[in-house]
Enzyme design. Structure first.
Site, PDB file in Angstrom:
ATOM      1  N   CYS A   4      39.810  32.193  43.427  1.00  0.00           N
ATOM      2  CA  CYS A   4      40.648  31.200  44.107  1.00  0.00           C
ATOM      3  C   CYS A   4      41.948  31.103  43.333  1.00  0.00           C
ATOM      4  O   CYS A   4      41.967  30.593  42.211  1.00  0.00           O
ATOM      5  CB  CYS A   4      39.948  29.851  44.179  1.00  0.00           C
ATOM      6  SG  CYS A   4      40.999  28.556  44.850  1.00  0.00           S
ATOM      7  N   ASN A  12      38.220  38.737  46.829  1.00  0.00           N
ATOM      8  CA  ASN A  12      37.595  38.203  48.038  1.00  0.00           C
ATOM      9  C   ASN A  12      38.317  38.761  49.260  1.00  0.00           C
ATOM     10  O   ASN A  12      39.503  39.077  49.219  1.00  0.00           O
ATOM     11  CB  ASN A  12      37.543  36.670  48.014  1.00  0.00           C
ATOM     12  CG  ASN A  12      38.805  36.024  47.528  1.00  0.00           C
ATOM     13  OD1 ASN A  12      39.651  36.662  46.915  1.00  0.00           O
ATOM     14  ND2 ASN A  12      38.980  34.749  47.805  1.00  0.00           N
ATOM     15  N   ASN A  70      38.350  35.834  54.983  1.00  0.00           N
ATOM     16  CA  ASN A  70      39.478  34.911  55.093  1.00  0.00           C
ATOM     17  C   ASN A  70      40.498  35.529  56.052  1.00  0.00           C
ATOM     18  O   ASN A  70      40.882  36.686  55.878  1.00  0.00           O
ATOM     19  CB  ASN A  70      40.125  34.705  53.721  1.00  0.00           C
ATOM     20  CG  ASN A  70      39.146  34.166  52.698  1.00  0.00           C
ATOM     21  OD1 ASN A  70      38.794  33.004  52.707  1.00  0.00           O
ATOM     22  ND2 ASN A  70      38.686  35.035  51.804  1.00  0.00           N
ATOM     23  N   CYS A 104      46.000  28.865  50.804  1.00  0.00           N
ATOM     24  CA  CYS A 104      45.000  29.736  50.189  1.00  0.00           C
ATOM     25  C   CYS A 104      45.747  30.674  49.247  1.00  0.00           C
ATOM     26  O   CYS A 104      46.536  31.510  49.696  1.00  0.00           O
ATOM     27  CB  CYS A 104      44.240  30.524  51.254  1.00  0.00           C
ATOM     28  SG  CYS A 104      43.131  31.794  50.583  1.00  0.00           S
TER      29      CYS A 104
END
Length: 333
Positions: free
Chosen positions: A79, A168, A204, A231
């Site tokens: 993140c 990710n 995502n 994000c």
């Protein structure tokens, strides 16, 4: 025990330092705590997008370890917005301005950056490793082993998509302002994060509007969360896709300004010896300090928590109001 409410570009988290506990929370206790405290109706402070968990590193090169527990209890591999706030916490704790943080897939370089505005501290964090391979994301049934600015009619027939992991997974499309404001992103995001034949682990999904030279607006439907104000890895992945697919407007090794619903970040994408990485620079804001007993943490009990508000959100909002107005899109749950 003190935990903090923090945000990067209004991507909100609770930050928990496990090294301060006499007995660390188990994985199941972390899930219980995260799903409860982040709930916008039954949690604290209108909830959050996840919980950032700091622990001792298992790698010698890292100062500390960061885990990310999403609001639904799943664990994210990285993140970017959260890493900035963790970096600020660790920088203050250990009195260092440059170091590495261990994440699920890599030890990432972080450093203190110039404040975005008075009382709006900023940090720069490395986003890597980067992969375009279908097996890494993974994705299926796209008739490609890599997807860079290619149509995928089964998803949305009029758009082109780029897929990459950082680490990710992200699926990106450059769209018009009208498409950005439509319901397509939410519909596609939900579809690809439920059982589907294309992304077995979910993905995502970001739509981006090109605003000019090295300038973007990015909106993301996050796996395990839904729509958020921003994000970090999504904006980083989109910046790399921008430089690859629109080289006349997005350049490598130059600062790219990425606007989002929560403000803005700066990115810088690099290719060194055939390997891509991205610098993500943005705010690391602490909005509240919370005092909770260790026993209540283990039990995910939130009825006896002392909450103290800082003045940093006021400063951040003053900074945001001075930014150009890009559009009137609002975050939807």
């Amino acid at each position: 025990m003190q935990i903090d409410k923090v945000h990067g570009s209004e991507n909100h988290f609770f930050l928990l330092d496990q090294t301060q506990l006499q007995t660390k929370l188990t994985d199941q206790e972390l899930i219980n705590f995260a799903t409860k405290i982040t709930n916008p109706q039954t949690g604290l402070l209108q909830g959050a997008d996840g919980v950032l968990v700091i622990d001792e590193p298992t790698h010698e090169t890292a100062l500390a370890q960061m885990r990310v527990i999403n609001a639904d209890g799943s664990e994210a591999s990285m993140c970017g917005n959260g890493l900035r706030t963790v970096s600020r916490y660790l920088s203050k704790k250990f009195q260092v301005d440059q170091f590495k943080v261990q994440t699920l897939n890599a030890d990432l370089k972080v450093s203190k950056a110039k404040d975005f505005a008075p009382n709006v501290p900023a940090f720069s964090v490395e986003i890597s490793p980067v992969s375009f391979d279908a097996e890494k994301l993974p994705f299926h049934n796209a008739n490609h082993q890599q997807l860079v600015d290619e149509p995928w009619p089964e998803l949305l027939p009029e758009l082109k998509f780029t897929a990459l992991a950082v680490p990710n997974p992200h699926l990106i499309s450059f769209v018009s302002a009208e498409e950005l404001a439509s319901d397509d992103l939410g519909t596609l995001g939900k579809r690809l994060n439920e059982p589907n034949p294309y992304f077995p682990d979910g993905v995502n999904v970001s739509f981006a509007e090109i605003l000019g030279q090295n300038k973007l607006f990015v909106r993301t439907f996050e796996r395990g969360v839904g729509f958020t104000n921003a994000c970090g890895t999504g904006m980083s992945a989109t910046s790399l896709a921008f430089a690859l697919t629109h080289p006349d407007e997005g350049q490598f090794d130059q600062e790219i300004t990425v606007y989002n619903l929560g403000g803005l970040v700066k990115t810088n994408v690099h290719k060194r010896n055939g390997i891509y990485d991205i610098d993500l620079i943005g705010n690391a804001t602490v909005t509240h300090h919370l005092e909770i007993s260790e026993a209540d943490l283990h039990a995910a009990k939130l009825t006896d928590v002392q909450i103290n508000k800082t003045d940093e959100e006021t400063s951040y909002q003053k900074f945001v109001t001075q930014l150009p107005k890009i559009n009137n899109i609002s975050v939807k749950s």
